[in-house]
Design a protein around this motif. Sequence first.
Motif, PDB file in Angstrom:
ATOM      1  N   UNK C 110       0.842  -1.204   0.000  1.00 51.81           N
ATOM      2  CA  UNK C 110       0.000   0.000   0.000  1.00 51.81           C
ATOM      3  C   UNK C 110       0.870   1.244   0.000  1.00 51.81           C
ATOM      4  N   UNK C 111       1.968   1.203   0.756  1.00 54.03           N
ATOM      5  CA  UNK C 111       2.842   2.372   0.831  1.00 54.03           C
ATOM      6  C   UNK C 111       3.393   2.727  -0.548  1.00 54.03           C
ATOM      7  N   UNK C 112       3.904   1.720  -1.266  1.00 53.43           N
ATOM      8  CA  UNK C 112       4.475   1.966  -2.592  1.00 53.43           C
ATOM      9  C   UNK C 112       3.398   2.516  -3.523  1.00 53.43           C
ATOM     10  N   UNK C 113       2.227   1.869  -3.514  1.00 50.89           N
ATOM     11  CA  UNK C 113       1.169   2.303  -4.431  1.00 50.89           C
ATOM     12  C   UNK C 113       0.736   3.731  -4.114  1.00 50.89           C
ATOM     13  N   UNK C 114       0.653   4.060  -2.817  1.00 53.26           N
ATOM     14  CA  UNK C 114       0.218   5.404  -2.450  1.00 53.26           C
ATOM     15  C   UNK C 114       1.262   6.441  -2.881  1.00 53.26           C
ATOM     16  N   UNK C 115       2.555   6.139  -2.641  1.00 51.25           N
ATOM     17  CA  UNK C 115       3.613   7.081  -3.017  1.00 51.25           C
ATOM     18  C   UNK C 115       3.645   7.306  -4.519  1.00 51.25           C
ATOM     19  N   UNK C 116       3.751   6.183  -5.244  1.00 49.95           N
ATOM     20  CA  UNK C 116       3.859   6.292  -6.700  1.00 49.95           C
ATOM     21  C   UNK C 116       2.576   6.887  -7.276  1.00 49.95           C
ATOM     22  N   UNK C 117       1.429   6.443  -6.746  1.00 52.90           N
ATOM     23  CA  UNK C 117       0.153   6.954  -7.241  1.00 52.90           C
ATOM     24  C   UNK C 117       0.028   8.453  -7.056  1.00 52.90           C
ATOM     25  N   UNK C 118       0.419   8.967  -5.881  1.00 61.06           N
ATOM     26  CA  UNK C 118       0.287  10.426  -5.731  1.00 61.06           C
ATOM     27  C   UNK C 118       1.265  11.160  -6.622  1.00 61.06           C
ATOM     28  N   UNK C 119       2.426  10.537  -6.896  1.00 57.91           N
ATOM     29  CA  UNK C 119       3.351  11.184  -7.841  1.00 57.91           C
ATOM     30  C   UNK C 119       2.760  11.224  -9.248  1.00 57.91           C
ATOM     31  N   UNK C 120       1.996  10.190  -9.594  1.00 56.70           N
ATOM     32  CA  UNK C 120       1.380  10.175 -10.931  1.00 56.70           C
ATOM     33  C   UNK C 120       0.336  11.280 -11.039  1.00 56.70           C
ATOM     34  N   UNK C 121      -0.575  11.354 -10.053  1.00 57.49           N
ATOM     35  CA  UNK C 121      -1.683  12.300 -10.213  1.00 57.49           C
ATOM     36  C   UNK C 121      -1.228  13.753 -10.038  1.00 57.49           C
ATOM     37  N   UNK C 122      -0.067  13.986  -9.423  1.00 58.62           N
ATOM     38  CA  UNK C 122       0.426  15.363  -9.316  1.00 58.62           C
ATOM     39  C   UNK C 122       1.455  15.674 -10.411  1.00 58.62           C
ATOM     40  N   UNK C 123       1.515  14.837 -11.450  1.00 53.81           N
ATOM     41  CA  UNK C 123       2.388  15.024 -12.613  1.00 53.81           C
ATOM     42  C   UNK C 123       3.872  14.910 -12.281  1.00 53.81           C
ATOM     43  N   UNK C 124       4.202  14.455 -11.057  1.00 51.79           N
ATOM     44  CA  UNK C 124       5.627  14.313 -10.750  1.00 51.79           C
ATOM     45  C   UNK C 124       6.264  13.229 -11.597  1.00 51.79           C
ATOM     46  N   UNK C 125       5.468  12.205 -11.954  1.00 46.52           N
ATOM     47  CA  UNK C 125       6.017  11.145 -12.797  1.00 46.52           C
ATOM     48  C   UNK C 125       6.299  11.684 -14.198  1.00 46.52           C
ATOM     49  N   UNK C 126       5.413  12.566 -14.700  1.00 44.30           N
ATOM     50  CA  UNK C 126       5.684  13.219 -15.986  1.00 44.30           C
ATOM     51  C   UNK C 126       6.962  14.046 -15.900  1.00 44.30           C
ATOM     52  N   UNK C 127       7.130  14.741 -14.774  1.00 44.80           N
ATOM     53  CA  UNK C 127       8.337  15.547 -14.599  1.00 44.80           C
ATOM     54  C   UNK C 127       9.576  14.656 -14.584  1.00 44.80           C
ATOM     55  N   UNK C 128       9.465  13.459 -13.979  1.00 41.98           N
ATOM     56  CA  UNK C 128      10.585  12.506 -14.005  1.00 41.98           C
ATOM     57  C   UNK C 128      10.935  12.141 -15.434  1.00 41.98           C
ATOM     58  N   UNK C 129       9.893  11.822 -16.202  1.00 41.25           N
ATOM     59  CA  UNK C 129      10.136  11.411 -17.587  1.00 41.25           C
ATOM     60  C   UNK C 129      10.783  12.541 -18.376  1.00 41.25           C
ATOM     61  N   UNK C 130      10.372  13.771 -18.085  1.00 38.82           N
ATOM     62  CA  UNK C 130      10.978  14.910 -18.781  1.00 38.82           C
ATOM     63  C   UNK C 130      12.425  15.124 -18.368  1.00 38.82           C
ATOM     64  N   UNK C 131      12.775  14.680 -17.153  1.00 39.58           N
ATOM     65  CA  UNK C 131      14.131  14.918 -16.648  1.00 39.58           C
ATOM     66  C   UNK C 131      15.080  13.787 -16.982  1.00 39.58           C
ATOM     67  N   UNK C 132      14.665  12.883 -17.852  1.00 44.02           N
ATOM     68  CA  UNK C 132      15.544  11.785 -18.208  1.00 44.02           C
ATOM     69  C   UNK C 132      15.617  10.700 -17.162  1.00 44.02           C
ATOM     70  N   UNK C 133      14.584  10.586 -16.315  1.00 47.19           N
ATOM     71  CA  UNK C 133      14.545   9.516 -15.327  1.00 47.19           C
ATOM     72  C   UNK C 133      13.317   8.652 -15.596  1.00 47.19           C
ATOM     73  N   UNK C 134      13.491   7.502 -16.266  1.00 52.42           N
ATOM     74  CA  UNK C 134      12.335   6.637 -16.519  1.00 52.42           C
ATOM     75  C   UNK C 134      11.710   6.201 -15.188  1.00 52.42           C
ATOM     76  N   UNK C 135      10.405   6.347 -15.029  1.00 53.34           N
ATOM     77  CA  UNK C 135       9.778   6.070 -13.726  1.00 53.34           C
ATOM     78  C   UNK C 135      10.060   4.667 -13.200  1.00 53.34           C
ATOM     79  N   UNK C 136      10.065   3.668 -14.098  1.00 58.86           N
ATOM     80  CA  UNK C 136      10.315   2.307 -13.613  1.00 58.86           C
ATOM     81  C   UNK C 136      11.746   2.203 -13.082  1.00 58.86           C
ATOM     82  N   UNK C 137      12.680   2.807 -13.801  1.00 55.02           N
ATOM     83  CA  UNK C 137      14.076   2.769 -13.384  1.00 55.02           C
ATOM     84  C   UNK C 137      14.265   3.519 -12.068  1.00 55.02           C
ATOM     85  N   UNK C 138      13.638   4.675 -11.977  1.00 55.78           N
ATOM     86  CA  UNK C 138      13.896   5.558 -10.840  1.00 55.78           C
ATOM     87  C   UNK C 138      13.059   5.181  -9.622  1.00 55.78           C
ATOM     88  N   UNK C 139      11.786   4.776  -9.839  1.00 55.93           N
ATOM     89  CA  UNK C 139      10.898   4.523  -8.702  1.00 55.93           C
ATOM     90  C   UNK C 139      10.779   3.043  -8.349  1.00 55.93           C
TER      91      UNK C 139
END
Lengths: 256, 243, 255
Positions: C110-139
């Motif tokens: 639940x902890x992982x899903x909540x962390x990653x999920x909130x990063x997705x809905x607040x566009x932080x995952x998009x920001x990761x992708x823009x910064x050259x950090x693939x979400x699967x690799x980084x998270x």
Amino acid sequence: MRGLAARLGGRFLDIADVVGELALFTAAVARAGVRLRGDGRETWRTLHAVGVRSLPIIVVTAWFAGAIAVLQVGEYVVKYRAYEVMGWGFGYSVFREVGPLLVGLMFSGRVGAHNTAELGTMTVTEQVDALRVLAIDPIEYLVMPRLVAMTVMMTLLNVVGDVFALIGGMVTADVLIGVDPYVFWNSFIEYVKLEDFLNGLAKAFSFGVAVGLVSCGFGLSVRGGAPGVGRAVNACVVASAVGIFVLDYFITHLLR
Amino acid sequence: MIRLCGVTKRFEGATVLDDVSLTVPTGATLGLVGQGGAGKSLVLKLVCGLLRPDAGQVFVDDDEVSALDETALMPVRDRIGMIFQNYALFDYLTVGENIAFPLRQRRAASADEITARVTKRLAQVHLPGIEDRLPAELSGGMKKRVCLARATIHDPPILLCDDPTAGLDPVTTNRIFALLKAMQVERAATAVIVSHDVPSLLPLCDRLAVLDRGRRVFEGTCAEAEASADPLVRAFLHPEVTP
Amino acid sequence: MRALLDLLGHAIRDARFALTVGGRTVYYLARAPLDRAAVWRQAFEVGNRSVLFVLLTLGFLGAIMNLQTGFQALRLFGDASLVGAQTMPLVLRLFGPTVTGLMVATRVGTGIAAEVGSMVVTEQVDALRMSGAPPVDYLVKPRFVACILMLPALAVLGVTASFVAGMAVSYGAFQVNPATYANFDLVRTGDVFEGLLKALTYGAVIPIIAGAAGLSARGGSEGVGQATTRAVVNASLAVIVLDFVIGGAAFVLRT
């Protein structure tokens, strides 16, 4: 070292905090329960929703619980060539212990977590406050129906789970160990007593109450927006799991 | 140069972009205008390959973004700076780490150089010395400026701004637009700026495009926009006379 | 019936996405350098979050199992002195690792899903992708390695807690001497291997499923809540199914 002690102490204070809050919440719910207050229509709706949401997952879980139990019992059955006790060993462990435990944990994950998320979202979006302003008691309107629905459904699902665990067990015993389903069924009918079944049912009932209380309590006490809802869901499944194990222990002790 | 050719995008059956074509020449700034839900943010996400169109093509310079996979998109994204509508600052990293993140991730510079560039960039957005604060401690306008700093730290030749002044008061809005203007002058970047604040937006733009419910209703120079007879374009350009 | 088919569709989609995430994790593990500091941080998180929880639940589980087995033994043979010997193999190969797995799926999943999920809905995952950090690799990757490292360790702790609690209960309820209780005659090396293999597998699968649930979160706080719920259910179910698969394979090998 002092840091560690302080952290441990803080952890225990947190736990005491949660337990105390839940106790107060339980008392409030009990008062509403004694007065037999609750919303009938909302109860029906919740019963349906809870049942639909959890039935498939419980069926699958129970099937595997039966299969896993057969694997464990099977070892002794094969060793001593005691094929005729297969159904008994299986029934005893699944009906009393493995079934209610796994079904309870899955129920907590599926229904309890969902319930906390739902009530939590209602709390942070001020819908619960809106109810209070309309002079509707959230405990009567939101909590009682959910508690009743979850308790009833958990108990019923345990019966369904027993049936599917039996099927899963029979299939596995037939395929992997070569115990004829007929032999399995006979030994099951002969040795497994009604009290084994009722023992499991009592556990399921108490797990239902626990998951209901914990998930509603955590849902209504959410603070701090969307991250708060996430934290509450996490806390709910953790507290429910601990509650399930603790209750399981005491019931095992009481109803031997 | 950024080019969208006949782009269509659907979400769960609903068409949110319908056959949209846009062109932003190198060094030009396009103002992208429209009501909520018109598909403006979507255009930006398509340009940097965060989403894929269901039909049509998206080009950034000579790369067809809509046909590249995630790995092949990396060098394209290196050339793009994106300012997200809701900041999208990493909430578990400090401001300094946030801004340094794109450089660190790409191993584009030495640690000392990164620190120096972060300090310089923070001064440029008028937020000197807040490296060690966390995003949660900042106000909305400050977060926007940190986001701007992060988006431009690797000096990208293309800048995408998704509503850089959403939810900000007029004073802060002016400050952000002034910053964007300054950056534009400094580096002559190709840019797409999404906004509904057209009067503030116009001085920054060479061209303007108007979207309405997923369709492009206008594209042209600012002067052409002034002369347009389309009621929606007029409503955006002259909000004071709209009934 | 419609609801059931719907559910099946969801299950297949979730499973496919989890497989994709798993595949990418392995790809990045082979191709991209591993951020050791991130792994340690995550490993600490996993351990710190779940150690008390695992000790508590597994302790109670040990107590429950010994009570059940003891009552049964008393009824059948009038003697419960072998409870320790009888429960030990079961704890080692089934309950220790699998219940630890379920608890980690609950706590950490639940902890992982909540962390990653909130990063997705607040566009932080998009920001990761823009910064050259693939979400699967980084998270996902650091959490994957951390869970693989931590789950066997937690399972060992869980088995120990279960052993100690079982010993105490057997002494309290059936007056079994602790020395008699600590009887490992029925334990085979295979049981230990089976348990460790299960723990390792759960460690690999839980972060992938939880990460996939988080990455597929959509739309605000409600989406995060749904992702979190999906993570517990999917990860727990995966643990149960894998227990059956590994247990079944081990059973066939044994007999």
